[in-house]
Design an enzyme around this catalytic site. Structure first.
Site, short mmCIF file in Angstrom:
data_model
loop_
_atom_site.label_atom_id
_atom_site.label_comp_id
_atom_site.label_asym_id
_atom_site.label_seq_id
_atom_site.Cartn_x
_atom_site.Cartn_y
_atom_site.Cartn_z
N GLY A 51 0.78 -1.24 0.00
CA GLY A 51 0.00 0.00 0.00
C GLY A 51 0.80 1.28 0.00
O GLY A 51 0.38 2.30 -0.53
N GLU A 106 3.93 4.10 6.03
CA GLU A 106 2.68 3.35 5.86
C GLU A 106 1.67 4.14 5.03
O GLU A 106 1.76 5.37 4.94
CB GLU A 106 2.04 3.06 7.23
CG GLU A 106 2.16 1.62 7.69
CD GLU A 106 1.28 0.63 6.90
OE1 GLU A 106 0.91 0.91 5.74
OE2 GLU A 106 0.97 -0.43 7.46
N ASP A 107 0.74 3.44 4.43
CA ASP A 107 -0.33 4.11 3.71
C ASP A 107 -1.40 4.62 4.67
O ASP A 107 -1.84 5.75 4.58
CB ASP A 107 -0.96 3.18 2.64
CG ASP A 107 -1.37 1.81 3.19
OD1 ASP A 107 -1.12 1.52 4.38
OD2 ASP A 107 -1.93 1.02 2.41
N ASP A 110 -5.11 2.19 10.74
CA ASP A 110 -6.54 1.95 10.99
C ASP A 110 -6.70 1.48 12.44
O ASP A 110 -6.75 2.30 13.35
CB ASP A 110 -7.01 0.92 9.96
CG ASP A 110 -8.50 0.67 9.99
OD1 ASP A 110 -9.24 1.53 10.48
OD2 ASP A 110 -8.94 -0.38 9.50
N LYS A 138 -6.86 6.87 10.45
CA LYS A 138 -8.29 6.66 10.70
C LYS A 138 -8.44 6.36 12.19
O LYS A 138 -8.61 5.21 12.59
CB LYS A 138 -8.72 5.43 9.88
CG LYS A 138 -10.00 5.57 9.10
CD LYS A 138 -10.48 4.21 8.67
CE LYS A 138 -10.17 3.88 7.24
NZ LYS A 138 -10.77 2.58 6.84
N PHE A 159 -14.02 3.48 3.98
CA PHE A 159 -13.03 2.67 3.27
C PHE A 159 -12.54 3.42 2.05
O PHE A 159 -13.32 3.76 1.16
CB PHE A 159 -13.60 1.30 2.90
CG PHE A 159 -12.51 0.32 2.56
CD1 PHE A 159 -11.86 -0.38 3.56
CD2 PHE A 159 -12.10 0.16 1.24
CE1 PHE A 159 -10.82 -1.25 3.26
CE2 PHE A 159 -11.06 -0.71 0.93
CZ PHE A 159 -10.43 -1.42 1.94
N VAL A 160 -11.26 3.70 2.03
CA VAL A 160 -10.70 4.48 0.93
C VAL A 160 -9.79 3.64 0.04
O VAL A 160 -9.15 2.70 0.49
CB VAL A 160 -9.93 5.72 1.45
CG1 VAL A 160 -10.87 6.69 2.14
CG2 VAL A 160 -8.80 5.32 2.39
N ASP A 166 -5.78 -0.44 -1.69
CA ASP A 166 -6.55 -1.37 -2.51
C ASP A 166 -7.81 -1.87 -1.83
O ASP A 166 -7.99 -1.73 -0.62
CB ASP A 166 -5.68 -2.60 -2.83
CG ASP A 166 -5.53 -3.51 -1.61
OD1 ASP A 166 -5.11 -3.00 -0.54
OD2 ASP A 166 -5.85 -4.70 -1.71
N ARG A 172 -5.43 0.28 -6.77
CA ARG A 172 -4.21 0.93 -6.27
C ARG A 172 -3.73 2.03 -7.21
O ARG A 172 -3.07 2.97 -6.81
CB ARG A 172 -3.08 -0.09 -6.13
CG ARG A 172 -3.30 -1.15 -5.07
CD ARG A 172 -1.99 -1.90 -4.82
NE ARG A 172 -2.16 -3.16 -4.12
CZ ARG A 172 -2.23 -3.30 -2.80
NH1 ARG A 172 -2.16 -2.25 -2.03
NH2 ARG A 172 -2.37 -4.49 -2.25
#
Ligand code: IMP
Ligand code: MG
Length: 182
Positions: A51, A106-107, A110, A138, A159-160, A166, A172
């Site tokens: 990600g 990191e992307d 969560d 998040k 949810f993005v 992805d 992606r």
């Protein structure tokens, strides 16, 4: 615009939560801050596959310091291990991080379980310093106390997808961050 479909979804119909222009501006700001904070140092940026690949690629092009990069891949935990936060390393680093200034890239954070594990695991390898850079946070879904050191955007519990993120390995490649509400 274009009739572009991925996995049966018309891309233009998916709400843009953060545009590529906004991402670009923010990534540049983050890079300036990191360049200042790590001035005179040579940090190792560790991208968490897959990600964070696009974010890392953009970020390093705006850095004005010398950096090294490496990658780590971890398994997502199943439901049974979600509470324990047990994560498995699928691809480890190529090198020792002992004595290095390390930045985990990191992307999205969560629940925080993945990063919590990575901070513990990499922290035990005796880096000189260890910090966390994330494009997205998040916080609503956090299960552990974890505050990223550098964060691009704080987003609500939606949810993005896009910009590396992805859904079942799809989406992606999208330049904007969009919402995929199921
Ligand atoms: P955490 O361990 O719950 O913090 O999960 C982090 C990982 O879950 C991220 O690296 C993503 O791969 C995935 N993830 C969490 N939220 C999203 C999202 O909104 N879109 C895409 N992937 C997500
Ligand atoms: Mg990820």
């Amino acid at each position: 615009m274009t009739d572009h479909y991925i996995n049966g979804k018309k891309i233009d119909d998916l709400e843009i939560i953060i545009s590529s222009e906004q991402i670009n501006t923010r990534v540049r700001e983050m890079a300036e801050l990191i360049s200042k904070d790590y001035s005179g140092k040579r940090p190792l940026l560790i991208g968490v596959l897959k990600g964070a690949v696009i974010f890392l690629s953009d970020l390093i092009r705006y850095l004005t310091i010398t950096v090294e990069i490496d990658f780590i891949a971890v398994s997502s935990y199943g439901n049974s291990t979600a509470s324990s936060g047990v994560v498995r390393i699928l691809k480890d680093l190529e090198q020792s991080i002992q004595g290095k200034d390390v930045l985990i890239v990191e992307d999205i954070v969560d629940t925080g379980l993945t990063l919590n594990y990575l901070v513990d695991n990499l922290g035990s390898r005796q880096p000189y310093s260890l910090k966390v850079v994330t494009l997205l946070d998040k916080p609503d879904r956090r299960k552990v106390v974890l505050e990223p050191d550098y964060c691009g955007f704080t987003i609500p519990d939606r949810f993005v997808i896009g910009y590396g993120l992805d859904y079942g390995e799809d989406f992606r490649q999208l330049a904007d961050l969009r919402v995929l509400d199921e």
